[in-house]
Design an enzyme around this catalytic site. Structure first.
Site, mmCIF file in Angstrom:
data_model
loop_
_atom_site.group_PDB
_atom_site.id
_atom_site.type_symbol
_atom_site.label_atom_id
_atom_site.label_comp_id
_atom_site.label_asym_id
_atom_site.label_seq_id
_atom_site.Cartn_x
_atom_site.Cartn_y
_atom_site.Cartn_z
ATOM 1 N N CYS A 166 -40.435 5.719 44.863
ATOM 2 C CA CYS A 166 -41.702 5.660 45.589
ATOM 3 C C CYS A 166 -42.884 6.858 45.155
ATOM 4 C CB CYS A 166 -41.197 6.532 47.023
ATOM 5 S SG CYS A 166 -39.734 5.991 47.246
ATOM 6 N N LYS A 195 -45.095 -13.793 33.657
ATOM 7 C CA LYS A 195 -46.305 -13.411 34.386
ATOM 8 C C LYS A 195 -46.271 -14.458 35.514
ATOM 9 C CE LYS A 195 -47.444 -10.021 33.504
ATOM 10 N NZ LYS A 195 -46.902 -9.408 32.485
ATOM 11 N N TRP A 227 -40.578 2.539 48.293
ATOM 12 C CA TRP A 227 -40.004 1.185 47.801
ATOM 13 C C TRP A 227 -38.660 1.394 48.027
ATOM 14 C CZ3 TRP A 227 -36.426 -0.408 43.955
ATOM 15 C CH2 TRP A 227 -36.547 -1.673 43.747
ATOM 16 N N GLU A 240 -43.291 -13.943 27.535
ATOM 17 C CA GLU A 240 -44.282 -13.196 28.599
ATOM 18 C C GLU A 240 -45.166 -13.951 29.545
ATOM 19 O OE1 GLU A 240 -44.704 -10.103 29.278
ATOM 20 O OE2 GLU A 240 -46.596 -9.827 29.971
ATOM 21 N N LYS A 287 -44.385 -1.099 40.514
ATOM 22 C CA LYS A 287 -44.941 -1.010 39.397
ATOM 23 C C LYS A 287 -44.012 -0.005 38.580
ATOM 24 C CE LYS A 287 -47.968 -0.942 36.464
ATOM 25 N NZ LYS A 287 -48.238 -2.148 35.346
ATOM 26 N N GLU A 323 -43.513 -13.697 38.257
ATOM 27 C CA GLU A 323 -43.734 -12.451 39.300
ATOM 28 C C GLU A 323 -44.879 -12.423 40.021
ATOM 29 O OE1 GLU A 323 -45.464 -9.479 35.594
ATOM 30 O OE2 GLU A 323 -44.128 -8.463 37.111
ATOM 31 N N ARG A 344 -46.523 1.935 43.551
ATOM 32 C CA ARG A 344 -45.309 2.378 43.172
ATOM 33 C C ARG A 344 -44.203 2.035 44.336
ATOM 34 N NH1 ARG A 344 -44.793 6.516 39.524
ATOM 35 N NH2 ARG A 344 -42.841 7.171 40.388
ATOM 36 N N ASN A 352 -38.517 11.051 46.194
ATOM 37 C CA ASN A 352 -38.299 9.878 45.457
ATOM 38 C C ASN A 352 -36.953 10.234 44.743
ATOM 39 O OD1 ASN A 352 -38.790 7.697 43.531
ATOM 40 N ND2 ASN A 352 -40.377 8.937 42.246
ATOM 41 N N GLY A 353 -36.265 9.101 44.580
ATOM 42 C CA GLY A 353 -35.182 9.214 43.944
ATOM 43 C C GLY A 353 -33.749 8.914 44.770
ATOM 44 N N HIS A 412 -31.829 -28.570 22.093
ATOM 45 C CA HIS A 412 -30.790 -27.929 22.248
ATOM 46 C C HIS A 412 -30.187 -27.978 23.818
ATOM 47 C CE1 HIS A 412 -29.936 -27.780 18.128
ATOM 48 N NE2 HIS A 412 -31.113 -26.772 18.084
HETATM 49 C C1 AGP Z 1 -44.631 -6.628 33.961
HETATM 50 O O1 AGP Z 1 -45.534 -7.504 34.371
HETATM 51 C C2 AGP Z 1 -43.459 -6.256 34.728
HETATM 52 N N1 AGP Z 1 -44.229 -5.681 36.045
HETATM 53 C C3 AGP Z 1 -42.105 -5.327 34.444
HETATM 54 O O2 AGP Z 1 -41.484 -6.425 33.625
HETATM 55 C C4 AGP Z 1 -42.291 -4.130 33.426
HETATM 56 O O3 AGP Z 1 -43.117 -4.437 32.137
HETATM 57 C C5 AGP Z 1 -41.145 -3.268 33.247
HETATM 58 O O4 AGP Z 1 -40.722 -2.967 34.623
HETATM 59 C C6 AGP Z 1 -41.194 -2.069 32.280
HETATM 60 O O5 AGP Z 1 -42.298 -1.149 32.922
HETATM 61 P P1 AGP Z 1 -42.430 0.043 31.872
HETATM 62 O O6 AGP Z 1 -43.417 -0.482 30.883
HETATM 63 O O7 AGP Z 1 -43.274 1.071 32.845
HETATM 64 O O8 AGP Z 1 -41.274 0.650 31.454
#
Ligand code: AGP
Length: 661
Positions: free
Chosen positions: A39, A534, A116, A530, A656, A537, A64, A142-143, A553
């Site tokens: 959070c 993208k 979160w 990647e 995030k 997500e 967050r 947070n935690g 394959h």
């Molecule tokens: C990226 O678009 C993602 N939201 C996610 O995969 C992110 O890269 C991953 O959680 C790692 O985060 P970090 O780089 O803060 O460790």
């Protein structure tokens, strides 16, 4: 007491007796589960309107987590030491609406939280802050407090009734009781916080206030982030510096197992959990306050995509020393230790992992050291073979990803050396590493990583070149030649960005699709992964990235009439016949009805007959090409999501910074 739908509440002095746990309240159902592990937390004490400062901080930290939000303030002139709070399920905007309808009185001390949720519903009553039964203590967390069940049972045996299903609430009750048992003297609340912290197991950042201490805010941290901001006669706490950069750039790092007291008269005092005073490390935040705002773009993600030329340039800036050597931000490794490295692991999650896959190609090529790339969440559980001559490169934008942090700790336990590539100054991962190279991307707010990824690639290239140089496998002038190529990347990225209108148009035509494939080979393969990540997500479209050679394959079976297939074509100058093979792969998928979307460098006309849609990128050396070929994929995913009417910056189910395993 706070109830769902009854957001703004006044709490006055309760009936807790000194030296005892607070008296019981009404019956409520109880279930296990803990909440709030990744959070955003804000705290403020000073002359400004505390609520405004806290809400502004929460706005910047909302990336967050956005399942609920809440604030508590200490009313400035209330003789009875009233704490007032408001909390609401859903995004911060819901809480702001409630506060607009029911404004809180002026206050000079406040704390706030944006959540979160993992376990436990994201309801009003599970939202933070949590209050002690007498309403004298407010806590945000947070935690995960792993031993909360035992502590809760202890509180309940003493007659406390819990108002929520959270693990956090136990801290509010324990802190209130411990405070009463603590002698009246300066630093009483911090002393109580230390005593409570010593009893907690798990990961926690806590920020708390007590109604009897109108000028004092305390924080505590273990395995979870918390930074202090120091202004003129005012103090801030935040999960990261973006919570307070609008007010001050002077920050203090808090170490593991430390408690901080912020007092308007006595200033900042940091101790360990036992009470030994420690000197926190001061640093200046070089992020611009405006950098944390959207700057006129509809989404943070769009702004962050546009910032990439600058971010790449900043990450290169000042990295080369007078002898051509790479200047790492913090190196606690000798050249000899780097020469002794005989194996490298790159460990990361998500997008950072994809950056690591690309790093493997470059580092192995330049250093001839074997490189393995591992998902952080798998790394320590498969018992990897590590020793003193292993270098583990951990990559993390946030520096707080729990999977990566745990992998780092495992590597250190096995005596391996750890080098962090990280964007967030002062975060946990670089602090616990032997060496650090910061990416200078500035704050990345959108959940989907863009400039974080590109700058991670640049940092990986620099690490590879540095190792090659230290080990004497590359001449200085060879390093310079690659660095000169790196220096051309900001312009190349800018050139790609200038041509994105056709990509946006293409994206709009793809918004109705329900599956997409991404193909690449060599460094184009991680780019395909990647691109697919993208799209998944952001647009919630099922997307997969494949090594183009693997197509035959199995994956080719999913191609149907009209299936969009994005192909990242390597340069025709690539070693071997990789380029020709990928052009054949385009023909194969097209023959089976696919709609081919081809990313190829300028001048590569071999692809023309087979590309239904063609995206051109500038000619770039093979190993560096991902820095330019990724950009159209970011724009594509962002625009498809926007066309589908989705929240680009805060996609569903995501946060995030993933600070739970
Ligand atoms: C990226 O678009 C993602 N939201 C996610 O995969 C992110 O890269 C991953 O959680 C790692 O985060 P970090 O780089 O803060 O460790």
């Amino acid at each position: 007491m706070p109830q769902p739908g009854n957001a703004a509440q006044r709490v006055t002095k309760g009936d807790g007796e000194p030296g005892s746990l607070p008296a019981s309240r009404t019956d409520r159902s109880i279930s296990t589960g803990s909440v709030g592990p990744m959070c955003g937390i804000v705290g403020y004490v000073g002359p400004q309107d505390a609520l405004a400062v806290v809400l502004e901080g929460l706005r910047r930290l909302e990336y967050r987590g956005y399942d609920s939000a809440g604030v508590a303030v200490r009313v400035a002139d209330a003789a009875d030491g009233a704490l007032i709070w408001a909390k609401k399920a859903g995004k911060l905007a819901n809480l702001e609406k409630v506060l607009a309808e029911q404004p809180l009185p002026a206050a000079t001390l406040g704390l706030g939280h944006t959540r979160w949720a993992t376990h436990g519903a994201p309801t009003d009553r599970n939202a933070h802050p949590h209050l002690s039964a007498d309403g004298r203590v407010a806590v945000v967390h947070n935690g995960i407090i792993e031993n909360f069940a035992a502590l809760r049972a202890e509180c309940e045996a003493a007659g406390v009734e819990f108002a929520s299903e959270t693990d956090t609430e136990v801290v509010a009750h324990l802190l209130a009781a411990t405070y009463e048992q603590t002698p009246r003297r300066e630093g009483r609340l911090a002393e109580a916080m230390r005593a409570v912290s010593r009893r907690l197991e798990g990961a926690f950042t806590l920020v708390a206030t007590h109604a009897a201490e109108p000028d004092t805010l305390v924080g505590s941290r273990r395995n979870s982030p918390l930074v202090v901001g120091v202004g003129e006669g005012e103090y801030f706490l935040g999960s990261d510096v973006s919570a307070f950069i609008a007010h001050t750039r002077n920050a203090l790092e808090l170490g593991q197992d430390q408690v901080v007291e912020l007092d308007r008269t006595r200033g900042v005092t940091v101790t360990d959990f036992v009470g030994t005073v420690v000197q926190p490390k001061a640093y200046t935040v070089d992020w611009d306050a405006a950098a944390a705002e959207k700057g006129g773009y509809d989404w943070f993600m769009l702004k962050e995509i546009a910032e990439q030329p600058r971010a790449v340039a900043d990450t290169l800036l000042g990295r080369l020393g007078p002898r051509g050597e790479l200047v790492l931000d913090e190196v606690r490794l000798s050249d000899q230790e780097l020469r002794d490295v005989d194996k490298i692991f790159v460990v990361a999650c998500g997008t950072a992992y994809n950056a690591g896959l690309i790093a493997k190609y470059a580092i192995e090529h330049w250093t001839r050291i074997p490189v393995e790339v591992e998902l952080a969440s798998e790394f320590r559980y498969r018992d990897p073979v590590l020793d003193r001559s292993t270098l583990v490169v951990v990559i993390s934008q946030s520096g707080e990803t729990m999977d990566t942090l745990m992998a780092l700790r495992h590597a250190k336990d096995q005596k391996a050396r750890v080098l962090a590539i990280c964007n967030a100054n002062g975060s946990t991962i670089p602090r616990e590493s032997d060496a650090v190279l910061y990416t200078h991307a500035g704050p990345e707010v959108a959940v989907a990583s863009t400039k974080g990824f590109l700058t991670q690639l640049v940092a990986c290239y620099l690490v590879g070149l540095f190792l090659a140089q230290v080990r004497g496998v590359t001449f200085e002038d060879e390093v310079y030649a690659v660095v000169a190529d790196l220096r051309r990347l900001p312009d190349a990225v800018a050139a790609v960005l200038e041509r994105m209108d056709p990509v946006r148009e293409l994206a709009r035509s793809l918004a109705g699709e329900d599956k997409m494939l991404f193909l690449g080979r060599h460094v184009g393969y991680p780019v395909a992964l990647e691109g697919a990540l993208k799209l998944k997500e952001l647009a919630y479209i099922h997307a997969e990235g494949f090594a183009a050679g693997e197509l035959k394959h199995g994956p080719i079976a999913v191609i149907d009439h009209g299936t969009p297939v994005v192909v990242i074509v390597p340069s025709p100058r690539t070693r071997g016949s990789v380029h020709g093979k990928v052009v054949s792969n385009i023909q194969e998928v097209r023959a089976r009805g696919a709609r081919t979307i081809v990313i190829a460098e300028e001048g590569d006309d071999d692809v023309l007959p087979y590309a239904d849609d063609l995206i051109r990128v500038p000619r770039t050396p093979t190993l560096l090409a991902p820095v330019v070929t990724t950009v159209p994929l970011q724009v594509l995913a962002c625009e498809i999501a926007a066309t589908r009417g989705l929240d680009v910056d805060q996609p569903r189910n995501l946060a995030k910074s993933v600070t739970v395993e």
